[in-house]
Design an enzyme around this catalytic site. Sequence first.
Site, PDB file in Angstrom:
ATOM      1  N   GLY A  46       0.804  -1.221   0.000  1.00 25.08           N
ATOM      2  CA  GLY A  46       0.000   0.000   0.000  1.00 25.08           C
ATOM      3  C   GLY A  46       0.835   1.266   0.000  1.00 25.08           C
TER       4      GLY A  46
ATOM      5  CD  GLU B  10      10.984  -4.237   0.040  1.00 28.01           C
ATOM      6  OE1 GLU B  10      10.566  -3.519  -0.882  1.00 28.01           O
ATOM      7  OE2 GLU B  10      10.612  -4.132   1.205  1.00 28.01           O
TER       8      GLU B  10
ATOM      9  CD  GLU C 219      12.060   6.216 -17.332  1.00 26.45           C
ATOM     10  OE1 GLU C 219      11.205   5.740 -16.564  1.00 26.45           O
ATOM     11  OE2 GLU C 219      12.266   5.746 -18.463  1.00 26.45           O
TER      12      GLU C 219
HETATM   13  C1  LIG Z   1      -0.071  -3.007 -12.646  1.00 28.27           C
HETATM   14  C2  LIG Z   1       0.482  -2.224 -11.532  1.00 28.27           C
HETATM   15  C3  LIG Z   1       0.567  -2.769 -10.262  1.00 28.27           C
HETATM   16  C4  LIG Z   1       1.049  -2.029  -9.213  1.00 28.27           C
HETATM   17  N1  LIG Z   1       1.036  -2.574  -7.955  1.00 28.27           N
HETATM   18  C5  LIG Z   1       1.332  -1.756  -6.905  1.00 28.27           C
HETATM   19  C6  LIG Z   1       1.125  -2.215  -5.576  1.00 28.27           C
HETATM   20  O1  LIG Z   1       0.715  -3.348  -5.354  1.00 28.27           O
HETATM   21  N2  LIG Z   1       1.360  -1.361  -4.557  1.00 28.27           N
HETATM   22  C7  LIG Z   1       1.828  -0.107  -4.762  1.00 28.27           C
HETATM   23  O2  LIG Z   1       2.039   0.620  -3.800  1.00 28.27           O
HETATM   24  N3  LIG Z   1       2.068   0.348  -6.020  1.00 28.27           N
HETATM   25  C8  LIG Z   1       1.798  -0.446  -7.087  1.00 28.27           C
HETATM   26  N4  LIG Z   1       1.979   0.036  -8.354  1.00 28.27           N
HETATM   27  C9  LIG Z   1       2.442   1.415  -8.545  1.00 28.27           C
HETATM   28  C10 LIG Z   1       3.807   1.543  -9.146  1.00 28.27           C
HETATM   29  O3  LIG Z   1       4.806   1.341  -8.177  1.00 28.27           O
HETATM   30  C11 LIG Z   1       3.905   2.938  -9.785  1.00 28.27           C
HETATM   31  O4  LIG Z   1       3.111   2.878 -10.951  1.00 28.27           O
HETATM   32  C12 LIG Z   1       5.301   3.351 -10.133  1.00 28.27           C
HETATM   33  O5  LIG Z   1       6.060   3.616  -8.985  1.00 28.27           O
HETATM   34  C13 LIG Z   1       5.313   4.603 -11.033  1.00 28.27           C
HETATM   35  O6  LIG Z   1       4.498   5.599 -10.525  1.00 28.27           O
HETATM   36  P1  LIG Z   1       3.411   6.298 -11.475  1.00 28.27           P
HETATM   37  O7  LIG Z   1       2.692   5.237 -12.196  1.00 28.27           O
HETATM   38  O8  LIG Z   1       2.648   7.248 -10.654  1.00 28.27           O
HETATM   39  O9  LIG Z   1       4.259   7.093 -12.552  1.00 28.27           O
HETATM   40  P2  LIG Z   1       4.929   8.582 -12.362  1.00 28.27           P
HETATM   41  O10 LIG Z   1       5.708   8.609 -11.119  1.00 28.27           O
HETATM   42  O11 LIG Z   1       3.867   9.579 -12.587  1.00 28.27           O
HETATM   43  O12 LIG Z   1       5.921   8.551 -13.579  1.00 28.27           O
HETATM   44  C14 LIG Z   1       5.579   8.930 -14.930  1.00 28.27           C
HETATM   45  C15 LIG Z   1       6.867   8.984 -15.736  1.00 28.27           C
HETATM   46  O13 LIG Z   1       7.736   9.994 -15.183  1.00 28.27           O
HETATM   47  C16 LIG Z   1       8.971   9.448 -14.858  1.00 28.27           C
HETATM   48  N5  LIG Z   1       9.530  10.072 -13.656  1.00 28.27           N
HETATM   49  C17 LIG Z   1       8.927  10.279 -12.461  1.00 28.27           C
HETATM   50  N6  LIG Z   1       9.772  10.838 -11.591  1.00 28.27           N
HETATM   51  C18 LIG Z   1      10.954  10.970 -12.243  1.00 28.27           C
HETATM   52  C19 LIG Z   1      12.236  11.459 -11.881  1.00 28.27           C
HETATM   53  N7  LIG Z   1      12.507  11.931 -10.647  1.00 28.27           N
HETATM   54  N8  LIG Z   1      13.204  11.412 -12.815  1.00 28.27           N
HETATM   55  C20 LIG Z   1      12.964  10.954 -14.048  1.00 28.27           C
HETATM   56  N9  LIG Z   1      11.798  10.476 -14.453  1.00 28.27           N
HETATM   57  C21 LIG Z   1      10.791  10.481 -13.551  1.00 28.27           C
HETATM   58  C22 LIG Z   1       8.714   7.984 -14.622  1.00 28.27           C
HETATM   59  O14 LIG Z   1       9.888   7.234 -14.811  1.00 28.27           O
HETATM   60  C23 LIG Z   1       7.670   7.679 -15.664  1.00 28.27           C
HETATM   61  O15 LIG Z   1       8.294   7.423 -16.886  1.00 28.27           O
HETATM   62  C24 LIG Z   1       1.520  -0.717  -9.436  1.00 28.27           C
HETATM   63  C25 LIG Z   1       1.498  -0.189 -10.700  1.00 28.27           C
HETATM   64  C26 LIG Z   1       0.972  -0.906 -11.756  1.00 28.27           C
HETATM   65  C27 LIG Z   1       0.932  -0.285 -13.103  1.00 28.27           C
END
Ligand SMILES: Cc1cc2nc3c(=O)[nH]c(=O)nc-3n(C[C@H](O)[C@H](O)[C@H](O)COP(=O)(O)OP(=O)(O)OC[C@H]3O[C@@H](n4cnc5c(N)ncnc54)[C@H](O)[C@@H]3O)c2cc1C
Lengths: 388, 391
Positions: free
Chosen positions: A127, A243, A372
């Site tokens: 979460g 992890e 990234e």
């Molecule tokens: C199918 C699925 C299952 C998941 N399961 C879980 C779960 O069980 N529990 C949980 O907590 N989360 C879960 N997640 C969440 C997952 O960890 C996040 O999707 C991931 O961390 C990316 O966050 P975001 O999708 O908000 O993308 P964003 O953070 O909005 O990123 C969008 C783009 O911007 C880039 N970006 C962002 N910040 C930077 C930076 N500082 N420098 C360069 N580039 C950057 C990213 O690399 C990406 O290309 C899941 C996601 C998916 C899609």
Amino acid sequence: MDFGFKKEESELIEEVREFIEQKITSELVEETHQLGAIYGGAEAREFIKKLGARGWLTPAWPRDYGGLDSSEMVTYIIRDEMAYAGLPLYFVAAYNAGPMILRDGSEEMKREFLPPIARGEIEFALGYTEPQAGSDLAALNIRAEDRGDHFLLNGQKMFNTSTHVADYHWLAARTNFDGPKHKGISLMVVDLKSPGITIRPLITMAGWRTNEVYYDDVVVPKKNMMGEKNRGFYYLMGALDFERMFAPSAYKRLFEEIVDYARETVFNGRPLSKDPLIRQKLAQMAIELEVSKLLYYQLAYILDREKIPNYQASMEKMFATEVAQRICNTGMEVLGLYGQLKKGDPRAPLAGKLEFFYRSSVVETIYAGTSEIQRNIIAERGLGLPRG
Amino acid sequence: MQKEVWAFQGDNRMDYDLNEEQQILRDSARSFLAKQCPGTFVREMAEDEKGYTSELWRKMVELGWMGILFPEQYGGYEGSFLDLAVLLYEMGYVCLPGPYFSTVVHGGITLLEAGSEIQKGEILPKVASGEEILTLAWTESGGSYAPQEISLKADLHHDHYVLTGTKLFVPDAHVAGKIICVARTQEPAGDYEEGVSLFIVERENPGLTVHVHSTLAGDKQCEVEFNQVQVPGENLLGELHMGWPVLQKVLQKASVAKCAQMIGGGQRAIDLTVPYLKEREQFGRPVGSFQAVKHHCANILTLLDTSKFMTFQAAWRISEGLSFEKEASMCKAWVSDSYRQLVALAHQVMGGIGFMEEHDLQLYFKQAKTSELAFGDARFHRELVAQQLGL
Ligand SMILES: Cc1cc2nc3c(=O)[nH]c(=O)nc-3n(C[C@H](O)[C@H](O)[C@H](O)COP(=O)(O)OP(=O)(O)OC[C@H]3O[C@@H](n4cnc5c(N)ncnc54)[C@H](O)[C@@H]3O)c2cc1C
Ligand SMILES: Cc1cc2nc3c(=O)[nH]c(=O)nc-3n(C[C@H](O)[C@H](O)[C@H](O)COP(=O)(O)OP(=O)(O)OC[C@H]3O[C@@H](n4cnc5c(N)ncnc54)[C@H](O)[C@@H]3O)c2cc1C
């Protein structure tokens, strides 16, 4: 200098393979495939207990808490063998929450949660993510108000996979509302059956499900908080180094099936595998899988020496997941028009497996830290480049 | 032996739990070569006709480097292949010019693989004592290491062979005392791997002419013309017609040895680049803080770390007497591509200054390409891997 497995480790690999052969059913593989994880279904629950009974869920944990006092190398071997068999083990309880409780939790909490986790009886869901807090985890703002003996939670989580089937939510919540963002987060265990929790499905392009989770005046007892209040972000960042990993053999089996297909499929009077371009591409994939394997076992090696992989874990996760996508792409090139045929279509090669993996592999470079973010870590921690 | 390869130093650099002797070898080679082989020396030797100095050669002999791989009975130190890899890494780190590789790897390993007791007894002690420089003449006008390529002919006349043909890209043939020549002793009847033999030829032999190619990196690769060169029968190295299996082994081992040099060069490219990126400011901040630059650097480190793993794994397998064919080809394919890419990225992040002749980075750009081409590039080795996969 030694790149080989120790004798006990080689023996263990054999044992695990034997176990997999005996205990894995096609129903279990199918169920795992449907759910996107080896968790949640009836088959999986049974299987996990069998794994737990051998101590193979948490081999590196102390015996007191249900482990085998064994090595991380052993854990990594088991996880890779399972991934190869089509059952990648990504148990939040055994691999995310459990190890953090083991390191930073109170004795009471350890006693309560670790043994049942080790036995495979309970499962957690992760979460962390929220709509406005993805890569930037510190921006999370689900509110946990201190009400004396309990916290009162309100807010929303996003992409929290398995929450609809797991027993507990391993939750990162905001407990301090002013001051620096990363100094106001706490970790807690929430019973997912608590009143006030609503879980809404989000279906992925791979077909399996993740969830949005809404908290509306949810009561969480104080004793369910792990470690110190407001130190959650530090625990989290520390834990990620331990992890972060991706078992490379998850895509090795797929690669081998693509190789078999290329060998068996005759086109213009010769097998595809005799086409020089296809030979080149398949060889390149075999090489990249070998590289992934070395990066992967490196992590276990570091951990077993009680050192902390940090940039190395990022490198392994980034590299192996990008290889996974390249394998799918290469496979699609080899299969040509047939690559688009889905499971169930009588003409689908590999029983439609590649069509599925081609879709599902998209997320590998996104969750558990995007590529990234991993590159930022490699540059900053691996090479000491200044933060931007 | 403990599983001790995955170790890391406090400064986050990959190290490989070298044993004590290997650490001593590495440290002494590092400080010796830093003094003896600065970038100015590398540039000088690229222009120099010989391509090395007798003075440095003598010092390397005194350090025991020539006989690192040879059994004691031949004046060697009985080092392992890993020991050699540790040394070659340091040589790659400074782009060491000269005929060390051709003598010890091309020549030395081929002799160890195929030489009779008499041949080894005669030649190896001289190599160890620095009196003999060797090389291996393999590739011809097709520019490939494949068996189809071998067309230089060796005909038997009574008690000697007569060699006729032309070899290209022969390293250091202009200074070698002996050239091991790959020749065809039987017309191929379908299988090109049959009917290949090896001969030890004196460079002073009449009928043999050497021209030094003009090359990208200024290393000395030669065209060697064999015009009715007479070679005594006892100079046949290994069995008649059975040279190819020997060459395959030599190719794999030499490839891994080459990779050891390459990862040393890759490390230097990082050492030349990253500290600069922390200092160099544009737009009021270090260029190393721009994410576009950082991501290039993350890729550079990934290419290097993975290349190190692949190289040390293959070298370890050779040292342990395990099968190494697949790992060696995987290694050469991976490192060939990776080293070239990582130096190219290093140039990109350095900006204009790295393009200057006086900056050392360009030495590594050239070394990367030369090394990639030696003993088969990535494409060549991927085909060998495909064969190993049973494709
Ligand atoms: C199918 C699925 C299952 C998941 N399961 C879980 C779960 O069980 N529990 C949980 O907590 N989360 C879960 N997640 C969440 C997952 O960890 C996040 O999707 C991931 O961390 C990316 O966050 P975001 O999708 O908000 O993308 P964003 O953070 O909005 O990123 C969008 C783009 O911007 C880039 N970006 C962002 N910040 C930077 C930076 N500082 N420098 C360069 N580039 C950057 C990213 O690399 C990406 O290309 C899941 C996601 C998916 C899609
Ligand atoms: C052969 C040669 C001929 C030239 N001729 C001329 C000439 O005739 N007249 C003249 O005026 N100039 C000339 N130049 C200079 C040339 O324009 C500069 O080299 C070029 O603009 C790059 O600047 P730099 O070399 O200082 O690199 P830097 O600006 O130091 O850049 C180093 C690295 O940082 C990156 N970087 C810098 N800023 C950012 C940012 N904001 N975001 C992301 N990345 C960034 C760069 O892309 C590069 O990868 C010449 C250069 C060369 C090599």
